[in-house]
Design a protein around this motif. Structure first.
Motif, PDB file in Angstrom:
ATOM      1  N   UNK A  10     107.758  48.289 -57.927  1.00 49.26           N
ATOM      2  CA  UNK A  10     106.514  48.550 -57.220  1.00 49.26           C
ATOM      3  C   UNK A  10     105.769  47.241 -56.994  1.00 49.26           C
ATOM      4  N   UNK A  11     105.128  47.138 -55.847  1.00 44.83           N
ATOM      5  CA  UNK A  11     104.229  46.018 -55.574  1.00 44.83           C
ATOM      6  C   UNK A  11     102.814  46.581 -55.646  1.00 44.83           C
ATOM      7  N   UNK A  12     102.077  46.201 -56.690  1.00 45.32           N
ATOM      8  CA  UNK A  12     100.785  46.813 -56.973  1.00 45.32           C
ATOM      9  C   UNK A  12      99.651  45.807 -56.812  1.00 45.32           C
ATOM     10  N   UNK A  13      98.673  46.207 -56.002  1.00 47.19           N
ATOM     11  CA  UNK A  13      97.468  45.403 -55.820  1.00 47.19           C
ATOM     12  C   UNK A  13      96.364  45.978 -56.689  1.00 47.19           C
ATOM     13  N   UNK A  14      95.726  45.132 -57.479  1.00 49.44           N
ATOM     14  CA  UNK A  14      94.680  45.588 -58.390  1.00 49.44           C
ATOM     15  C   UNK A  14      93.369  45.787 -57.633  1.00 49.44           C
ATOM     16  N   UNK A  15      92.829  46.984 -57.719  1.00 47.51           N
ATOM     17  CA  UNK A  15      91.517  47.293 -57.157  1.00 47.51           C
ATOM     18  C   UNK A  15      90.583  47.629 -58.314  1.00 47.51           C
ATOM     19  N   UNK A  16      89.411  47.047 -58.326  1.00 45.41           N
ATOM     20  CA  UNK A  16      88.474  47.280 -59.416  1.00 45.41           C
ATOM     21  C   UNK A  16      88.053  48.741 -59.500  1.00 45.41           C
ATOM     22  N   UNK A  17      88.085  49.435 -58.379  1.00 47.32           N
ATOM     23  CA  UNK A  17      87.735  50.860 -58.376  1.00 47.32           C
ATOM     24  C   UNK A  17      88.968  51.757 -58.467  1.00 47.32           C
ATOM     25  N   UNK A  18      90.140  51.158 -58.588  1.00 49.37           N
ATOM     26  CA  UNK A  18      91.379  51.932 -58.650  1.00 49.37           C
ATOM     27  C   UNK A  18      91.832  52.144 -60.087  1.00 49.37           C
ATOM     28  N   UNK A  19      91.713  53.358 -60.571  1.00 52.49           N
ATOM     29  CA  UNK A  19      92.073  53.645 -61.964  1.00 52.49           C
ATOM     30  C   UNK A  19      93.536  53.353 -62.248  1.00 52.49           C
TER      31      UNK A  19
ATOM     32  N   UNK B  29      97.168  48.254 -43.318  1.00 50.03           N
ATOM     33  CA  UNK B  29      96.109  47.449 -43.909  1.00 50.03           C
ATOM     34  C   UNK B  29      96.338  47.312 -45.399  1.00 50.03           C
ATOM     35  N   UNK B  30      96.274  46.071 -45.912  1.00 47.49           N
ATOM     36  CA  UNK B  30      96.403  45.838 -47.346  1.00 47.49           C
ATOM     37  C   UNK B  30      97.688  46.377 -47.929  1.00 47.49           C
ATOM     38  N   UNK B  31      97.557  47.098 -49.060  1.00 46.41           N
ATOM     39  CA  UNK B  31      98.740  47.625 -49.741  1.00 46.41           C
ATOM     40  C   UNK B  31      99.348  48.817 -49.012  1.00 46.41           C
TER      41      UNK B  31
ATOM     42  N   UNK C 108      96.969  36.397 -56.381  1.00 45.85           N
ATOM     43  CA  UNK C 108      95.841  36.427 -57.301  1.00 45.85           C
ATOM     44  C   UNK C 108      95.468  37.828 -57.796  1.00 45.85           C
ATOM     45  N   UNK C 109      95.843  38.877 -57.065  1.00 53.32           N
ATOM     46  CA  UNK C 109      95.493  40.230 -57.502  1.00 53.32           C
ATOM     47  C   UNK C 109      96.626  41.243 -57.339  1.00 53.32           C
ATOM     48  N   UNK C 110      97.841  40.759 -57.172  1.00 54.98           N
ATOM     49  CA  UNK C 110      98.996  41.625 -56.926  1.00 54.98           C
ATOM     50  C   UNK C 110     100.181  41.166 -57.759  1.00 54.98           C
ATOM     51  N   UNK C 111     100.973  42.106 -58.223  1.00 55.26           N
ATOM     52  CA  UNK C 111     102.166  41.774 -59.007  1.00 55.26           C
ATOM     53  C   UNK C 111     103.274  42.783 -58.732  1.00 55.26           C
ATOM     54  N   UNK C 112     104.497  42.354 -59.007  1.00 56.17           N
ATOM     55  CA  UNK C 112     105.668  43.227 -58.927  1.00 56.17           C
ATOM     56  C   UNK C 112     105.918  43.810 -60.317  1.00 56.17           C
TER      57      UNK C 112
ATOM     58  N   UNK D 267      98.185  49.897 -64.264  1.00 55.58           N
ATOM     59  CA  UNK D 267      99.425  49.138 -64.114  1.00 55.58           C
ATOM     60  C   UNK D 267      99.286  47.766 -64.767  1.00 55.58           C
ATOM     61  N   UNK D 268      98.166  47.111 -64.520  1.00 56.50           N
ATOM     62  CA  UNK D 268      97.978  45.748 -65.008  1.00 56.50           C
ATOM     63  C   UNK D 268      97.695  45.687 -66.511  1.00 56.50           C
ATOM     64  N   UNK D 269      97.504  46.835 -67.119  1.00 55.84           N
ATOM     65  CA  UNK D 269      97.357  46.890 -68.573  1.00 55.84           C
ATOM     66  C   UNK D 269      98.694  47.089 -69.270  1.00 55.84           C
ATOM     67  N   UNK D 270      99.716  47.473 -68.510  1.00 57.57           N
ATOM     68  CA  UNK D 270     101.039  47.693 -69.082  1.00 57.57           C
ATOM     69  C   UNK D 270     101.688  46.377 -69.480  1.00 57.57           C
ATOM     70  N   UNK D 271     102.524  46.442 -70.511  1.00 60.71           N
ATOM     71  CA  UNK D 271     103.295  45.301 -70.972  1.00 60.71           C
ATOM     72  C   UNK D 271     104.770  45.666 -70.937  1.00 60.71           C
ATOM     73  N   UNK D 272     105.668  44.680 -70.756  1.00 55.63           N
ATOM     74  CA  UNK D 272     107.098  44.984 -70.798  1.00 55.63           C
ATOM     75  C   UNK D 272     107.445  45.791 -72.046  1.00 55.63           C
ATOM     76  N   UNK D 273     108.196  46.856 -71.845  1.00 57.08           N
ATOM     77  CA  UNK D 273     108.526  47.756 -72.937  1.00 57.08           C
ATOM     78  C   UNK D 273     107.721  49.041 -72.897  1.00 57.08           C
ATOM     79  N   UNK D 274     106.545  49.015 -72.257  1.00 62.06           N
ATOM     80  CA  UNK D 274     105.749  50.232 -72.089  1.00 62.06           C
ATOM     81  C   UNK D 274     106.424  51.141 -71.067  1.00 62.06           C
TER      82      UNK D 274
END
Length: 329
Positions: free
Chosen positions: A148-157, A195-197, A87-91, A162-169
Motif C-alpha cells: 500500500x502507498x499511504x499518505x498521512x492525513x492529520x484528520x485520517x484515523x 487528486x492526491x492519494x 515527507x508524508x507518504x510511505x510504502x 498505518x504510521x503507528x505500525x511497526x514491522x511485525x505488527x
C-alpha cells in the motif's frame, strides 16, 4: 541490464486480474465497506546481456490459483517493511503466505482494520472497528507481498494508524471489493482525473492495460496536487509515458507550484478537461474515471451517494458528459 517484456505465459494470461468474483461471494455486506472507496505485473521477461544477446531471465515463482485474500472475511497479515516515500507518504509492504498473491481484479480495492489481537485497536466513538478502503499498488500476481502507498492525513484515523505500525505488527484485510470491471480495449479513449492519494485506482488500471501488448486504448491522466513534493508515483508515470507515448499521456497540475515548475497551474477546470481528455461526443467509445478528495470529486463530477455513483454534475456535466461515460471511484 536492459529489460524487454516477453509474451505472457499461458498461466499468467489465465490469471491476469480475473474480474469475476468467486461464486460463493455475496454483495450484501459491501455497501458499508464501499463508503468513500477510491481513496499490477506480467509474468515472463527476457533481458539483454552485455554482449547484446537475449538470455532468459529467471523464471517467476509459481503461485497458487487461490488468492491470499478472502472477500468474505478479514485476514491478518504481518507488516514486512515500511519504505518512506516522501515527507508524508510511505510504502507499507505486508507478507502474504508463501506461493500466494493477491490476484486482485482490475479495478478493485480492499478494506482494512486493526488486527483482532492488536494491542491498541483502532475503534470509533461507539467502540466499533474503524474500517477504510484502500487500493494496493503491488502487482496482482506478485508472490508473497501486498503493498500500500499511504499518505498521512492529520484528520485520517486509518492513515495515522498505518504510521503507528511497526514491522511485525498485523493488519486485517478483506477483499477484493470489485469497483469497475475494466477490459482491454473496452474503450477507444479513457480520461482520468485524480487528486492526491486518489491516484491509486488509476495506477492499478494503467499498470494492467499499458503492459498488455494488445492494448490500443489511449489513456490521458490529469493528476492534481498541492505542490510538486506531493505528486505520488511520478517516476512511474513518467516511465510509462516514455515507454508508451502512443497510448499514455499525463498532465500534472499544482495549486501551489514552486518557482521552477513548468507544468500546469491551478485546479482542474473546464478548459483543462476540454484540452486534454476525450470529448463527450465520443459517446460509448470514451470513459472518464475520477478519484480524489470528496470536495474535488463533487466539483468535477458530483458527489457520490454512499456506495452509489450519485448524480452527475459539476465540470463534466457542464461539458456534456453523461452518467454512462463517468465513473467515480
Amino acid at each position: 541490464m536492459s529489460f524487454l517484456r516477453s509474451a505472457r505465459s499461458a498461466v499468467a494470461g489465465a490469471r491476469r486480474y480475473s474480474t469475476t468474483p468467486s461464486a460463493g461471494s455475496k454483495s450484501s455486506n459491501l455497501p458499508f465497506y464501499l463508503l468513500g472507496a477510491g481513496v499490477a505485473g506480467l509474468a515472463g521477461y527476457v533481458y539483454l546481456d552485455r554482449s547484446g544477446s537475449v538470455a532468459a531471465a529467471p523464471a517467476k515463482p509459481k503461485i497458487s490459483d487461490k488468492s491470499a485474500l478472502d472477500p468474505q472475511n478479514f485476514v491478518d497479515f504481518k507488516l514486512k517493511k515500511i519504505e518512506p516515500y516522501n515527507y508524508n507518504t510511505a510504502r507499507f509492504v505486508f507478507e502474504l503466505p508463501a506461493d500466494t498473491a493477491s490476484l486482485l481484479p482490475v479495478a478493485s480495492c480492499v478494506v482494512v482494520k486493526s488486527a483482532a489481537d492488536a494491542a491498541n485497536p483502532l475503534l470509533d466513538a461507539k467502540g466499533k472497528p474503524v474500517i477504510r478502503p484502500y487500493t494496493p499498488i503491488s502487482p496482482s500476481d506478485k508472490p508473497g507481498e501486498l503493498e500500500f502507498l499511504i499518505k498521512r492525513y492529520e484528520t485520517g484515523k486509518m492513515s495515522k494508524y498505518f504510521f503507528e505500525l511497526q514491522p511485525g505488527d498485523k493488519l486485517s484485510v478483506k477483499g477484493p471489493i470489485p469497483k469497475f470491471e475494466f477490459k482491454i480495449n473496452q474503450f477507444e479513449q479513457v480520461g482520468m482525473i485524480a487528486g492526491g492519494s486518489g491516484i491509486t485506482p488509476m495506477y492499478q488500471i494503467l499498470q494492467y492495460a499499458l503492459h498488455d501488448p494488445a492494448n490500443k486504448t489511449r489513456f490521458t491522466l490529469i493528476f492534481a496536487n498541492v505542490a510538486e513534493k506531493d505528486i505520488l508515483l511520478k517516476e512511474h508515470f513518467d516511465a510509462l509515458k516514455s515507454k508508451y507515448p502512443q497510448t499514455f499521456n499525463i498532465v500534472y497540475t499544482l495549486d501551489k507550484p514552486g518557482p521552477d515548475w513548468k507544468g500546469t497551474v491551478g485546479y482542474v477546470n473546464e478548459d483543462l478537461v476540454s484540452k486534454h481528455l476525450p470529448p463527450a461526443n465520443l459517446g460509448e467509445k470514451a470513459k472518464i474515471f475520477v478519484c480524489g478528495p470528496p470536495g474535488q470529486v463533487a466539483a468535477i463530477a458530483g458527489a457520490k451517494a454512499g456506495m452509489k455513483q450519485g448524480e452527475l454534475s459539476g465540470i463534466l456535466k457542464q461539458l456534456g458528459y453523461t452518467e454512462e461515460q463517468v465513473f467515480k471511484f
